[in-house]
Design a protein around this motif. Structure first.
Motif, mmCIF file in Angstrom:
data_model
loop_
_atom_site.group_PDB
_atom_site.id
_atom_site.type_symbol
_atom_site.label_atom_id
_atom_site.label_comp_id
_atom_site.label_asym_id
_atom_site.label_seq_id
_atom_site.Cartn_x
_atom_site.Cartn_y
_atom_site.Cartn_z
ATOM 1 N N PHE A 19 -2.618 5.322 -0.941
ATOM 2 C CA PHE A 19 -3.194 5.196 0.475
ATOM 3 C C PHE A 19 -4.322 4.533 0.326
ATOM 4 O O PHE A 19 -5.253 5.038 -0.369
ATOM 5 C CB PHE A 19 -3.139 6.574 1.065
ATOM 6 C CG PHE A 19 -1.937 7.288 1.081
ATOM 7 C CD1 PHE A 19 -1.159 7.228 2.130
ATOM 8 C CD2 PHE A 19 -1.892 8.100 0.066
ATOM 9 C CE1 PHE A 19 -0.014 7.803 2.224
ATOM 10 C CE2 PHE A 19 -0.390 9.137 0.239
ATOM 11 C CZ PHE A 19 0.444 8.970 1.326
ATOM 12 N N VAL A 20 -4.760 3.528 1.164
ATOM 13 C CA VAL A 20 -6.013 2.718 0.964
ATOM 14 C C VAL A 20 -6.633 2.475 2.340
ATOM 15 O O VAL A 20 -5.887 2.179 3.288
ATOM 16 C CB VAL A 20 -5.653 1.391 0.246
ATOM 17 C CG1 VAL A 20 -6.824 0.548 0.068
ATOM 18 C CG2 VAL A 20 -5.042 1.237 -1.015
ATOM 19 N N GLU A 21 -7.816 2.933 2.535
ATOM 20 C CA GLU A 21 -8.564 2.569 3.645
ATOM 21 C C GLU A 21 -9.719 1.488 3.233
ATOM 22 O O GLU A 21 -10.456 1.771 2.329
ATOM 23 C CB GLU A 21 -9.378 4.016 3.863
ATOM 24 C CG GLU A 21 -8.377 4.833 4.763
ATOM 25 C CD GLU A 21 -9.073 5.870 5.448
ATOM 26 O OE1 GLU A 21 -9.154 6.381 6.354
ATOM 27 O OE2 GLU A 21 -9.833 6.599 4.451
ATOM 28 N N LEU A 22 -9.659 0.269 3.993
ATOM 29 C CA LEU A 22 -10.619 -0.757 3.680
ATOM 30 C C LEU A 22 -11.294 -0.740 4.878
ATOM 31 O O LEU A 22 -10.964 -1.072 6.017
ATOM 32 C CB LEU A 22 -9.731 -1.910 3.498
ATOM 33 C CG LEU A 22 -10.438 -3.222 3.157
ATOM 34 C CD1 LEU A 22 -11.274 -3.277 2.031
ATOM 35 C CD2 LEU A 22 -9.413 -4.540 3.134
ATOM 36 N N ARG B 83 -5.830 0.292 7.186
ATOM 37 C CA ARG B 83 -5.119 1.288 6.276
ATOM 38 C C ARG B 83 -3.768 0.518 5.617
ATOM 39 O O ARG B 83 -3.035 -0.135 6.276
ATOM 40 C CB ARG B 83 -4.665 2.379 7.180
ATOM 41 C CG ARG B 83 -5.887 3.070 7.561
ATOM 42 C CD ARG B 83 -5.612 4.551 8.279
ATOM 43 N NE ARG B 83 -6.560 5.186 8.689
ATOM 44 C CZ ARG B 83 -7.236 5.294 9.709
ATOM 45 N NH1 ARG B 83 -6.712 4.500 10.616
ATOM 46 N NH2 ARG B 83 -8.091 6.065 10.112
ATOM 47 N N PHE B 84 -3.571 0.908 4.347
ATOM 48 C CA PHE B 84 -2.522 0.133 3.585
ATOM 49 C C PHE B 84 -1.766 1.595 2.820
ATOM 50 O O PHE B 84 -2.645 2.556 2.555
ATOM 51 C CB PHE B 84 -2.901 -0.810 2.647
ATOM 52 C CG PHE B 84 -3.800 -1.826 3.299
ATOM 53 C CD1 PHE B 84 -3.173 -3.074 3.721
ATOM 54 C CD2 PHE B 84 -5.187 -1.817 3.542
ATOM 55 C CE1 PHE B 84 -4.031 -4.042 4.441
ATOM 56 C CE2 PHE B 84 -5.843 -2.732 4.113
ATOM 57 C CZ PHE B 84 -5.269 -3.838 4.512
ATOM 58 N N ILE C 60 0.456 -4.543 -1.023
ATOM 59 C CA ILE C 60 0.481 -3.433 -0.212
ATOM 60 C C ILE C 60 0.570 -3.667 1.304
ATOM 61 O O ILE C 60 0.229 -4.737 1.833
ATOM 62 C CB ILE C 60 -0.856 -2.509 -0.320
ATOM 63 C CG1 ILE C 60 -1.361 -2.597 -1.981
ATOM 64 C CG2 ILE C 60 -0.676 -1.185 0.058
ATOM 65 C CD1 ILE C 60 -2.474 -2.071 -2.107
ATOM 66 N N LYS C 61 1.647 -2.992 1.664
ATOM 67 C CA LYS C 61 1.847 -3.144 3.047
ATOM 68 C C LYS C 61 0.823 -2.305 4.113
ATOM 69 O O LYS C 61 0.338 -1.319 3.938
ATOM 70 C CB LYS C 61 3.446 -2.404 3.661
ATOM 71 C CG LYS C 61 3.655 -2.673 4.709
ATOM 72 C CD LYS C 61 5.107 -2.109 5.018
ATOM 73 C CE LYS C 61 5.638 -2.547 6.587
ATOM 74 N NZ LYS C 61 6.973 -2.155 6.554
ATOM 75 N N GLU C 62 0.269 -3.132 5.109
ATOM 76 C CA GLU C 62 -0.581 -2.678 6.149
ATOM 77 C C GLU C 62 -0.124 -1.400 7.003
ATOM 78 O O GLU C 62 1.201 -1.793 7.489
ATOM 79 C CB GLU C 62 -1.077 -3.660 7.007
ATOM 80 C CG GLU C 62 -2.336 -3.268 7.923
ATOM 81 C CD GLU C 62 -3.032 -4.116 8.571
ATOM 82 O OE1 GLU C 62 -4.042 -3.819 9.479
ATOM 83 O OE2 GLU C 62 -2.477 -5.274 8.329
ATOM 84 N N GLY D 176 -3.517 -6.221 -5.258
ATOM 85 C CA GLY D 176 -4.393 -6.688 -4.656
ATOM 86 C C GLY D 176 -4.100 -7.104 -3.207
ATOM 87 O O GLY D 176 -2.909 -7.041 -2.778
ATOM 88 N N LEU D 177 -5.045 -7.615 -2.428
ATOM 89 C CA LEU D 177 -4.726 -8.050 -1.245
ATOM 90 C C LEU D 177 -5.631 -9.306 -0.645
ATOM 91 O O LEU D 177 -6.590 -9.556 -1.416
ATOM 92 C CB LEU D 177 -5.413 -6.770 -0.013
ATOM 93 C CG LEU D 177 -4.863 -5.608 0.017
ATOM 94 C CD1 LEU D 177 -5.444 -4.270 0.979
ATOM 95 C CD2 LEU D 177 -3.402 -5.737 0.767
ATOM 96 N N SER D 178 -5.285 -9.953 0.291
ATOM 97 C CA SER D 178 -5.994 -11.419 0.669
ATOM 98 C C SER D 178 -6.053 -11.205 2.236
ATOM 99 O O SER D 178 -5.070 -11.044 2.871
ATOM 100 C CB SER D 178 -5.175 -12.300 0.027
ATOM 101 O OG SER D 178 -5.746 -13.768 0.304
#
Length: 513
Positions: free
Chosen positions: A357-360, A479-480, A375-377, A491-493
């Motif tokens: 779980f990622v919070e950006l 969130r992802f 990673i899917k949003e 990674g994300l872009s």
């Protein structure tokens, strides 16, 4: 009970004797020549010895003189396998082994040995003897394999089991069970004078002796039975000894181009010493905690990984209880200006991750497009909430729990509302679940006296005390979520454009100001 392991067959024999007339001061048991007796236990045993067959007097009288030490093999002291307790009783039974065939030859008669046991005061009524023994597993046909010394145990081969016979008894009957202790394949190749039964038909005391599943079980009515088994050892398959059940990452980016990330990992571990992390480029560690205790990580220059020392999971079954690992690191990139593409790399772990779980958090003065990457949003929020509990004493004298935690419990603001169903007495449906948790935690803290933590971090360097770092969580939140990551670089872009202030929102100075 015969337990087959790697190159060794271990035996646990229990004899329940019914002595009908008078007292018996000595017992004699015929054993195979290759059987090594490790221990003999029973009430009132004075001593025990192993003698050659031609030196044995067939008389079981208590007046029979004991052989001199030079004419006998003294019994081994009880060192290796533990003896079976007296509570585990079965009928009179013997489990032994011999490298001979099913027929008694003259050579076997000459090699036969007898275990002689003396009783101090004479056994009467029902008497229980327990014997622990072992025998090396030999190659088929009794031939040594190339490169293996004669008589040495081999991982695969043939096990020939044969009964141990008590001398001067009217009747001997009992049960035989075979189990495998390691990854060996056991196949019966022949059984003589044995009746095959289901393992559930074994006496309960004998079932309790087995430490793994019983593969073969028999009963016998006379001590003349034999059984042959082919043993094949298979290679062990590597399995996980540590895993990350949940990984919660909170990353904050400021306009000047600095990233701050807090990684909270829910870990289960049995034998791993370190968790290896590969950080993004130009990143450095600020803080690390293991189960609430500050630790000092190490750096492996060979593969540019950071090594965080791990604890071992506790609990009745090791490996079921989890603990939390917290790592805070910071990285740098070019400042955000105008428009462009933002590339974000995440830390990489050498342990499998079940759920990520990622919070950006990104600066509010910019507008962002759709995210692409590994990673899917999760635009509707995370699929589950985070509720973690930690030792309260970990924060005693350490500056209190980190931000977002109340008394050792951390909550995720992204928890779906459907999880908030159980209400404490005195709360209405409109009350927030987090408030309820806070009140419950306050009650628990008030009943526990605060004390200084006596736990010392084993990996702290002398004279250097790490500090707990608070993290920033401000900006536009994205969130992802992803499941099942196995040592992968993620990674994300996203494309961004800077929002310019309108003419009327800018501060101005008048002509006469």
């Amino acid at each position: 009970l015969a337990s087959i392991g790697e190159g060794l067959v271990s035996y646990r024999m229990e004899w329940v004797l019914e002595i009908l007339h008078g007292a018996r001061f000595m017992f004699e048991i015929e054993i195979p020549p290759s059987l090594v007796v490790r221990n003999v236990t029973g009430s009132g045993i004075k001593r025990w010895e192993i003698l050659s067959a031609h030196r044995i007097s067939r008389s079981a009288s208590s007046s029979a003189p004991a052989p001199s030490p030079s004419q006998s093999e003294r019994g081994a002291s009880p060192e290796a396998p533990p003896a079976v307790s007296a509570a585990e009783r079965v009928e009179v039974s013997g489990v032994g082994s011999s490298v001979g065939g099913t027929a008694h030859t003259q050579q076997q008669q000459r090699d036969r040995r007898v275990l002689r046991i003396w009783h101090q005061t004479g056994a009467e009524g029902v008497y229980v003897l327990s014997i622990v023994a072992e025998e090396p597993l030999m190659s088929e046909g009794g031939q040594s394999k190339p490169g293996v010394a004669a008589g040495a145990p081999v991982p695969s081969g043939l096990a020939r089991l044969m009964a141990c016979k008590m001398v001067d008894v009217e009747r001997q009957r009992g049960f035989v069970a075979v189990e495998a202790r390691t990854n060996v394949e056991v196949n019966e190749s022949g059984a003589n004078q044995l009746t095959k039964i289901d393992s559930n038909e074994l006496p309960p005391q004998m079932q309790a002796m087995a430490q793994s599943a019983v593969l073969c079980s028999y009963k016998f009515l006379a001590p003349t039975w034999t059984a042959n088994f082919r043993i094949k050892r298979h290679e062990d398959v590597e399995v996980l000894v540590a895993v990350i059940d949940e990984a919660w990452l909170a990353t904050t980016l400021v306009e000047e181009g600095k990233f701050q990330t807090r990684a909270e990992l829910k870990v289960r571990n049995t034998t791993r010493q370190y968790l290896r992390m590969k950080l993004p480029e130009n990143a450095r560690i600020w803080s690390a905690e293991v189960n609430g205790t500050l630790v000092k990580p190490a750096f492996d220059a060979s593969d540019s990984t950071v090594m965080v020392p791990l604890e071992k999971s506790s609990g009745e079954s090791q490996g079921k209880e989890s603990f939390w690992v917290d790592v805070v690191y910071i990285a740098e990139r070019q400042p955000l200006t105008g428009r462009g593409t933002l590339d974000i790399s995440l830390a990489q772990w050498d342990l499998p991750v079940n759920q990520l779980f990622v919070e950006l958090f990104l600066p509010k003065k910019f507008k962002y497009g759709e995210f692409t990457g590994d990673i899917k949003e999760a635009k509707n929020g995370f699929s589950k909430g985070k509720l973690r509990e930690e030792p309260l004493e970990s924060y005693a004298g350490g500056g209190g729990p980190p931000r977002g935690r109340m008394g050792g419990i951390a909550f995720s603001n992204a928890a779906p509302m459907e999880q908030c169903k159980t209400l404490e007495p005195g709360f209405d449906d409109d009350d927030n679940e987090v408030e309820q948790q806070m009140y419950r935690q306050e009650d628990r803290i008030s009943s526990i006296p605060m004390k200084m933590s006596k736990k010392v971090g084993a990996y702290r360097s002398a004279g250097v005390k790490p500090v707990r770092v608070e993290t920033i969580r401000e900006g536009k939140c994205f969130r992802f979520e992803r499941m099942l990551i196995d040592n992968e670089a993620l990674g994300l872009s996203v494309r961004y454009v800077q929002l310019s202030d309108s003419f009327w929102h800018k501060r101005r100075l008048g002509l006469f100001s």
